[in-house]
Design a protein around this motif. Sequence first.
Motif, PDB file in Angstrom:
ATOM      1  N   LYS A 141       0.864  -1.185   0.000  1.00  0.00           N
ATOM      2  CA  LYS A 141       0.000   0.000   0.000  1.00  0.00           C
ATOM      3  C   LYS A 141       0.898   1.232   0.000  1.00  0.00           C
ATOM      4  N   GLU A 142       0.589   2.175  -0.879  1.00  0.00           N
ATOM      5  CA  GLU A 142       1.375   3.397  -1.010  1.00  0.00           C
ATOM      6  C   GLU A 142       0.589   4.582  -0.471  1.00  0.00           C
ATOM      7  N   ILE A 143       1.248   5.413   0.326  1.00  0.00           N
ATOM      8  CA  ILE A 143       0.618   6.605   0.910  1.00  0.00           C
ATOM      9  C   ILE A 143       1.488   7.806   0.578  1.00  0.00           C
ATOM     10  N   LYS A 144       0.895   8.805  -0.067  1.00  0.00           N
ATOM     11  CA  LYS A 144       1.615  10.041  -0.376  1.00  0.00           C
ATOM     12  C   LYS A 144       1.252  11.067   0.684  1.00  0.00           C
ATOM     13  N   LEU A 145       2.242  11.466   1.465  1.00  0.00           N
ATOM     14  CA  LEU A 145       2.019  12.375   2.588  1.00  0.00           C
ATOM     15  C   LEU A 145       2.573  13.754   2.277  1.00  0.00           C
ATOM     16  N   LYS A 146       1.763  14.756   2.610  1.00  0.00           N
ATOM     17  CA  LYS A 146       2.175  16.150   2.447  1.00  0.00           C
ATOM     18  C   LYS A 146       2.065  16.817   3.814  1.00  0.00           C
ATOM     19  N   VAL A 147       3.115  17.516   4.225  1.00  0.00           N
ATOM     20  CA  VAL A 147       3.115  18.208   5.514  1.00  0.00           C
ATOM     21  C   VAL A 147       2.732  19.661   5.281  1.00  0.00           C
ATOM     22  N   ILE A 148       1.743  20.135   6.050  1.00  0.00           N
ATOM     23  CA  ILE A 148       1.276  21.523   5.928  1.00  0.00           C
ATOM     24  C   ILE A 148       1.457  22.237   7.268  1.00  0.00           C
ATOM     25  N   LYS A 149       1.454  23.561   7.219  1.00  0.00           N
ATOM     26  CA  LYS A 149       1.703  24.344   8.437  1.00  0.00           C
ATOM     27  C   LYS A 149       0.524  24.286   9.401  1.00  0.00           C
ATOM     28  N   GLN A 150      -0.715  24.427   8.894  1.00  0.00           N
ATOM     29  CA  GLN A 150      -1.916  24.401   9.730  1.00  0.00           C
ATOM     30  C   GLN A 150      -2.942  23.481   9.097  1.00  0.00           C
ATOM     31  N   ALA A 151      -3.795  22.957   9.944  1.00  0.00           N
ATOM     32  CA  ALA A 151      -4.872  22.100   9.438  1.00  0.00           C
ATOM     33  C   ALA A 151      -5.862  22.947   8.656  1.00  0.00           C
ATOM     34  N   SER A 152      -6.310  22.439   7.532  1.00  0.00           N
ATOM     35  CA  SER A 152      -7.304  23.163   6.742  1.00  0.00           C
ATOM     36  C   SER A 152      -8.677  22.997   7.388  1.00  0.00           C
ATOM     37  N   GLN A 153      -9.538  23.977   7.184  1.00  0.00           N
ATOM     38  CA  GLN A 153     -10.881  23.950   7.757  1.00  0.00           C
ATOM     39  C   GLN A 153     -11.707  22.870   7.079  1.00  0.00           C
ATOM     40  N   ASP A 154     -12.247  21.966   7.864  1.00  0.00           N
ATOM     41  CA  ASP A 154     -13.071  20.884   7.321  1.00  0.00           C
ATOM     42  C   ASP A 154     -14.535  21.310   7.397  1.00  0.00           C
ATOM     43  N   THR A 155     -15.099  21.726   6.269  1.00  0.00           N
ATOM     44  CA  THR A 155     -16.482  22.209   6.259  1.00  0.00           C
ATOM     45  C   THR A 155     -17.478  21.071   6.446  1.00  0.00           C
ATOM     46  N   THR A 156     -17.092  19.858   6.096  1.00  0.00           N
ATOM     47  CA  THR A 156     -18.002  18.721   6.256  1.00  0.00           C
ATOM     48  C   THR A 156     -18.344  18.514   7.723  1.00  0.00           C
ATOM     49  N   ALA A 157     -17.346  18.605   8.593  1.00  0.00           N
ATOM     50  CA  ALA A 157     -17.582  18.426  10.028  1.00  0.00           C
ATOM     51  C   ALA A 157     -18.494  19.532  10.554  1.00  0.00           C
ATOM     52  N   LEU A 158     -18.287  20.759  10.088  1.00  0.00           N
ATOM     53  CA  LEU A 158     -19.127  21.881  10.523  1.00  0.00           C
ATOM     54  C   LEU A 158     -20.576  21.683  10.085  1.00  0.00           C
ATOM     55  N   TYR A 159     -20.787  21.299   8.815  1.00  0.00           N
ATOM     56  CA  TYR A 159     -22.141  21.076   8.314  1.00  0.00           C
ATOM     57  C   TYR A 159     -22.827  19.927   9.041  1.00  0.00           C
ATOM     58  N   SER A 160     -22.103  18.862   9.307  1.00  0.00           N
ATOM     59  CA  SER A 160     -22.722  17.719   9.985  1.00  0.00           C
ATOM     60  C   SER A 160     -23.093  18.076  11.418  1.00  0.00           C
ATOM     61  N   GLU A 161     -22.289  18.905  12.071  1.00  0.00           N
ATOM     62  CA  GLU A 161     -22.627  19.323  13.430  1.00  0.00           C
ATOM     63  C   GLU A 161     -23.871  20.216  13.432  1.00  0.00           C
ATOM     64  N   ILE A 162     -23.971  21.129  12.476  1.00  0.00           N
ATOM     65  CA  ILE A 162     -25.157  21.980  12.371  1.00  0.00           C
ATOM     66  C   ILE A 162     -26.398  21.135  12.107  1.00  0.00           C
ATOM     67  N   MET A 163     -26.290  20.185  11.184  1.00  0.00           N
ATOM     68  CA  MET A 163     -27.430  19.319  10.871  1.00  0.00           C
ATOM     69  C   MET A 163     -27.840  18.476  12.082  1.00  0.00           C
ATOM     70  N   MET A 164     -26.862  18.058  12.880  1.00  0.00           N
ATOM     71  CA  MET A 164     -27.171  17.277  14.073  1.00  0.00           C
ATOM     72  C   MET A 164     -28.021  18.103  15.037  1.00  0.00           C
ATOM     73  N   TYR A 165     -27.635  19.374  15.256  1.00  0.00           N
ATOM     74  CA  TYR A 165     -28.400  20.220  16.171  1.00  0.00           C
ATOM     75  C   TYR A 165     -29.791  20.547  15.622  1.00  0.00           C
ATOM     76  N   VAL A 166     -29.888  20.785  14.318  1.00  0.00           N
ATOM     77  CA  VAL A 166     -31.192  21.052  13.717  1.00  0.00           C
ATOM     78  C   VAL A 166     -32.096  19.828  13.871  1.00  0.00           C
ATOM     79  N   LEU A 167     -31.550  18.665  13.606  1.00  0.00           N
ATOM     80  CA  LEU A 167     -32.315  17.432  13.756  1.00  0.00           C
ATOM     81  C   LEU A 167     -32.727  17.206  15.210  1.00  0.00           C
TER      82      LEU A 167
END
Length: 198
Positions: A141-167
């Motif tokens: 199994k091959e994994i290509k890793l890239k190191v970044i300075k800061q974590a990028s904003q994950d909008t999926t997690a934000l949307y799922s949390e909002i939907m959880m509260y609405v539900l």
Amino acid sequence: MVTQTRVHLQTLVFLVFVAHLCEPVCVDVPSGTEAVLGKPMKLTCISCLKREEIKAKTRVDWYYMPDDDEYKTHILRFEDENPKYMDGQFYDRLVWNGSQDLQDVSIRIKNVTYNDTGVYECHVFRKFEFDFFTPSIFHIKEIKLKVIKQASQDTTALYSEIMMYVLLVFLTLWLLVEMVYCYRKISKSDEQGQDTAY
């Protein structure tokens, strides 16, 4: 009423039969490909076994290759339930993170640096132990890793949390409406019962 009971019994027998045929599932999940500078990073490598293949001698080798190089560096070997860390840039920063049944043969890099950017290879060699037959498999199994300075904003997690509260709010309001409806229905039937008693 007898036919309804028979249908329920047949359905139950069918579900038990289907559940008996089911086997445990091993899912090969993709590894993360972005690591944050200075944080730990798990490189996921899954090598699934079937139930009858459990008796197997397994060796796992991890290799690293920088983006600008074609030479692979051997960074870890796991054999006989014992990880062996090779000398080099990862020597005191690698941790074996695999499972006891050796289906998950992942590693974790502590304190990721920019020099960790590159291609990682997970080599899994299994030799199965049967009476007169010793087949083997080899999985890469091959994994290509890239190191970044800061974590990028994950909008999926934000949307799922909002939907959880609405539900959650919606379900709470629905439950409240159902409770009021049932209360009124019970009160109405009690009043009708009292009227017929007089």
